[in-house]
Structures are given as structure tokens and as C-alpha cells.
Design a protein around this motif. Structure first.
Motif, PDB file in Angstrom:
ATOM      1  N   GLY A  92       0.821  -1.207   0.000  1.00  0.00           N
ATOM      2  CA  GLY A  92       0.000   0.000   0.000  1.00  0.00           C
ATOM      3  C   GLY A  92       0.850   1.249   0.000  1.00  0.00           C
ATOM      4  N   ASP A  93       0.620   2.114   0.986  1.00  0.00           N
ATOM      5  CA  ASP A  93       1.326   3.392   1.082  1.00  0.00           C
ATOM      6  C   ASP A  93       2.503   3.355   2.044  1.00  0.00           C
ATOM      7  N   THR A  94       2.994   2.152   2.341  1.00  0.00           N
ATOM      8  CA  THR A  94       4.130   1.989   3.251  1.00  0.00           C
ATOM      9  C   THR A  94       5.245   1.224   2.539  1.00  0.00           C
ATOM     10  N   ALA A  95       6.456   1.699   2.714  1.00  0.00           N
ATOM     11  CA  ALA A  95       7.621   1.033   2.124  1.00  0.00           C
ATOM     12  C   ALA A  95       8.654   0.784   3.213  1.00  0.00           C
ATOM     13  N   LEU A  96       9.286  -0.365   3.142  1.00  0.00           N
ATOM     14  CA  LEU A  96      10.314  -0.778   4.088  1.00  0.00           C
ATOM     15  C   LEU A  96      11.629  -0.903   3.331  1.00  0.00           C
ATOM     16  N   VAL A  97      12.638  -0.185   3.794  1.00  0.00           N
ATOM     17  CA  VAL A  97      13.960  -0.254   3.189  1.00  0.00           C
ATOM     18  C   VAL A  97      14.917  -0.812   4.230  1.00  0.00           C
ATOM     19  N   THR A  98      15.629  -1.867   3.873  1.00  0.00           N
ATOM     20  CA  THR A  98      16.688  -2.391   4.730  1.00  0.00           C
ATOM     21  C   THR A  98      18.011  -2.192   3.994  1.00  0.00           C
ATOM     22  N   CYS A  99      19.069  -1.919   4.740  1.00  0.00           N
ATOM     23  CA  CYS A  99      20.369  -1.720   4.112  1.00  0.00           C
ATOM     24  C   CYS A  99      21.464  -1.832   5.158  1.00  0.00           C
ATOM     25  N   LEU A 118      39.613   9.476  10.871  1.00  0.00           N
ATOM     26  CA  LEU A 118      38.388   8.888  10.332  1.00  0.00           C
ATOM     27  C   LEU A 118      38.150   7.526  10.967  1.00  0.00           C
ATOM     28  N   VAL A 119      36.895   7.235  11.224  1.00  0.00           N
ATOM     29  CA  VAL A 119      36.506   5.975  11.858  1.00  0.00           C
ATOM     30  C   VAL A 119      35.479   5.296  10.968  1.00  0.00           C
ATOM     31  N   GLY A 120      35.643   3.990  10.780  1.00  0.00           N
ATOM     32  CA  GLY A 120      34.678   3.226  10.000  1.00  0.00           C
ATOM     33  C   GLY A 120      33.742   2.460  10.914  1.00  0.00           C
ATOM     34  N   GLN A 121      32.503   2.302  10.475  1.00  0.00           N
ATOM     35  CA  GLN A 121      31.517   1.577  11.269  1.00  0.00           C
ATOM     36  C   GLN A 121      30.502   0.937  10.331  1.00  0.00           C
ATOM     37  N   LEU A 122      30.032  -0.245  10.712  1.00  0.00           N
ATOM     38  CA  LEU A 122      28.948  -0.903   9.983  1.00  0.00           C
ATOM     39  C   LEU A 122      27.689  -0.853  10.828  1.00  0.00           C
ATOM     40  N   VAL A 123      26.600  -0.420  10.200  1.00  0.00           N
ATOM     41  CA  VAL A 123      25.307  -0.354  10.864  1.00  0.00           C
ATOM     42  C   VAL A 123      24.277  -0.960   9.921  1.00  0.00           C
ATOM     43  N   VAL A 124      23.440  -1.843  10.432  1.00  0.00           N
ATOM     44  CA  VAL A 124      22.309  -2.313   9.638  1.00  0.00           C
ATOM     45  C   VAL A 124      21.140  -1.399   9.973  1.00  0.00           C
ATOM     46  N   ALA A 125      20.415  -0.996   8.945  1.00  0.00           N
ATOM     47  CA  ALA A 125      19.343  -0.018   9.152  1.00  0.00           C
ATOM     48  C   ALA A 125      18.048  -0.471   8.505  1.00  0.00           C
ATOM     49  N   THR A 126      16.965  -0.053   9.125  1.00  0.00           N
ATOM     50  CA  THR A 126      15.632  -0.213   8.573  1.00  0.00           C
ATOM     51  C   THR A 126      15.013   1.171   8.523  1.00  0.00           C
ATOM     52  N   ASN A 127      14.579   1.575   7.348  1.00  0.00           N
ATOM     53  CA  ASN A 127      13.912   2.862   7.159  1.00  0.00           C
ATOM     54  C   ASN A 127      12.504   2.582   6.649  1.00  0.00           C
ATOM     55  N   VAL A 128      11.512   3.127   7.335  1.00  0.00           N
ATOM     56  CA  VAL A 128      10.120   2.947   6.940  1.00  0.00           C
ATOM     57  C   VAL A 128       9.623   4.273   6.379  1.00  0.00           C
ATOM     58  N   PHE A 129       9.068   4.232   5.179  1.00  0.00           N
ATOM     59  CA  PHE A 129       8.556   5.410   4.495  1.00  0.00           C
ATOM     60  C   PHE A 129       7.050   5.294   4.317  1.00  0.00           C
ATOM     61  N   ARG A 130       6.377   6.444   4.309  1.00  0.00           N
ATOM     62  CA  ARG A 130       4.940   6.515   4.020  1.00  0.00           C
ATOM     63  C   ARG A 130       4.740   7.432   2.816  1.00  0.00           C
ATOM     64  N   ARG A 131       3.817   7.039   1.952  1.00  0.00           N
ATOM     65  CA  ARG A 131       3.479   7.874   0.806  1.00  0.00           C
ATOM     66  C   ARG A 131       2.638   9.059   1.304  1.00  0.00           C
ATOM     67  N   THR A 132       2.995  10.268   0.875  1.00  0.00           N
ATOM     68  CA  THR A 132       2.236  11.469   1.212  1.00  0.00           C
ATOM     69  C   THR A 132       1.973  12.221  -0.096  1.00  0.00           C
ATOM     70  N   PRO A 133       1.131  13.250  -0.057  1.00  0.00           N
ATOM     71  CA  PRO A 133       0.941  14.074  -1.254  1.00  0.00           C
ATOM     72  C   PRO A 133       2.248  14.736  -1.714  1.00  0.00           C
ATOM     73  N   GLY A 135       5.227  13.221  -1.638  1.00  0.00           N
ATOM     74  CA  GLY A 135       6.209  12.169  -1.897  1.00  0.00           C
ATOM     75  C   GLY A 135       6.394  11.262  -0.700  1.00  0.00           C
ATOM     76  N   TRP A 136       7.389  10.420  -0.764  1.00  0.00           N
ATOM     77  CA  TRP A 136       7.663   9.441   0.285  1.00  0.00           C
ATOM     78  C   TRP A 136       8.417  10.112   1.421  1.00  0.00           C
ATOM     79  N   LYS A 137       7.905   9.955   2.641  1.00  0.00           N
ATOM     80  CA  LYS A 137       8.507  10.582   3.824  1.00  0.00           C
ATOM     81  C   LYS A 137       8.857   9.518   4.853  1.00  0.00           C
ATOM     82  N   LEU A 138       9.943   9.768   5.583  1.00  0.00           N
ATOM     83  CA  LEU A 138      10.381   8.837   6.621  1.00  0.00           C
ATOM     84  C   LEU A 138       9.392   8.808   7.779  1.00  0.00           C
TER      85      LEU A 138
END
Length: 160
Positions: A92-99, A118-133, A135-138
Motif C-alpha cells: 500500500g502506502d508503506t515502504a520498508l527499506v533495509t540496508c 576517520l573511523v569506519g563503522q557498519l550499521v544495519v538499518a531499517t527505514n520505513v517510508f509513508r506515501r504522502t501528497p 512524496g515518500w517521507k520517513l
């Protein structure tokens, strides 16, 4: 009546739009563009936004979430994200992004140089977006650190 081809084209366009919104989020962080970053989150409190930065408690509400980004940007002189393992799923109007966020960052140097180490780091992320008039917003961002093989975060030295 829409055909299967039309639905497929719409789904592909939605996925491309979500991918652009996700990329824009990380690019705004890299540039330290607080105004752009603020505009990427759902407006108002109709759906309470949330955020979990690695090692932080859950932050709820637009004000609290955006303050956290202002704090991070104020204390980070350099940050770059290399995204890998990006996956997008939608309903529907919800999107799930994993990275995986492969992060390279640096703060102020202590000895007067322009940039600290400089420091390096690995992070796994989940971003959930909703469709709005507009565009897509977090709606939500959740980042968790990736642990090394021996179960310790960061350095491979263990505290015995």
C-alpha cells in the motif's frame, strides 16, 4: 481497469521513488543539511515518527527525532555513507527499506587540524517510508551496529 503491465509499471515507479527518498536521506546527512533532512520526515504528529540511533534509546516524535539529527550534525565534521545490501518492499502506502550503512566519519581534530581521524563503522538499518501528497517521507529509522565475529563491537581486542 488497469492491466498487469500498468500495475507492474506503477510498482516499479514507486520502488524507484522510495529508493530516491532513501538516498536523499543519506545525502542530506552527508552534507549536514538539516533543513532538507527535516523535510524528509513525516510532518505533524498524525503518525508519530521514531528513530533509534546505534546505542541510543528510542526517540519518538518529530521534535525529539530532529533534535537528535541536529546534535549529530553539530558534532560530526565529516560523514559518508556507502549503502550496501539495499532491499525495498512495499505494501500500500508503506515502504520498508533495509540496508547496511558502511559509515566513514570524523570529528574535530584535537591538535588544531581541520579533521580528526576517520573511523569506519557498519550499521544495519531499517527505514520505513509513508506515501504522502509530497512524496515518500520517513516514518521510522532504526540503526543497529554490526558486531565483529568474536561478538565485540568495533575493535577486535577482547576485554579478558
Amino acid at each position: 481497469m488497469s492491466t498487469g503491465r500498468d500495475e507492474h509499471a506503477e510498482a516499479a515507479a514507486d520502488i524507484a521513488a522510495v529508493e530516491r527518498a532513501n538516498t536523499t536521506f543519506y545525502e542530506a546527512m552527508e552534507r549536514g543539511d538539516y533543513e532538507e533532512l527535516s523535510g524528509l520526515w513525516l510532518p505533524g504528529e498524525d503518525l508519530t515518527v521514531s528513530c533509534v540511533h546505534p546505542g541510543w534509546p528510542v526517540l519518538s516524535g518529530r521534535g525529539e527525532v530532529l533534535r537528535s539529527y541536529a546534535l549529530i550534525m553539530a558534532n560530526t565534521d565529516y560523514i559518508q555513507f556507502f549503502l550496501t545490501d539495499v532491499g525495498i518492499s512495499m505494501t500500500g502506502d508503506t515502504a520498508l527499506v533495509t540496508c547496511t550503512e558502511n559509515i566513514l566519519s570524523g570529528g574535530p581534530a584535537e591538535d588544531g587540524n581541520a579533521l580528526g581521524p576517520l573511523v569506519g563503522q557498519l550499521v544495519v538499518a531499517t527505514n520505513v517510508f509513508r506515501r504522502t501528497p509530497d512524496g515518500w517521507k520517513l516514518w521510522s529509522h532504526h540503526g543497529s551496529p554490526v558486531l565483529t565475529e568474536n561478538g565485540e563491537e568495533g575493535d577486535e581486542e577482547s576485554s579478558s
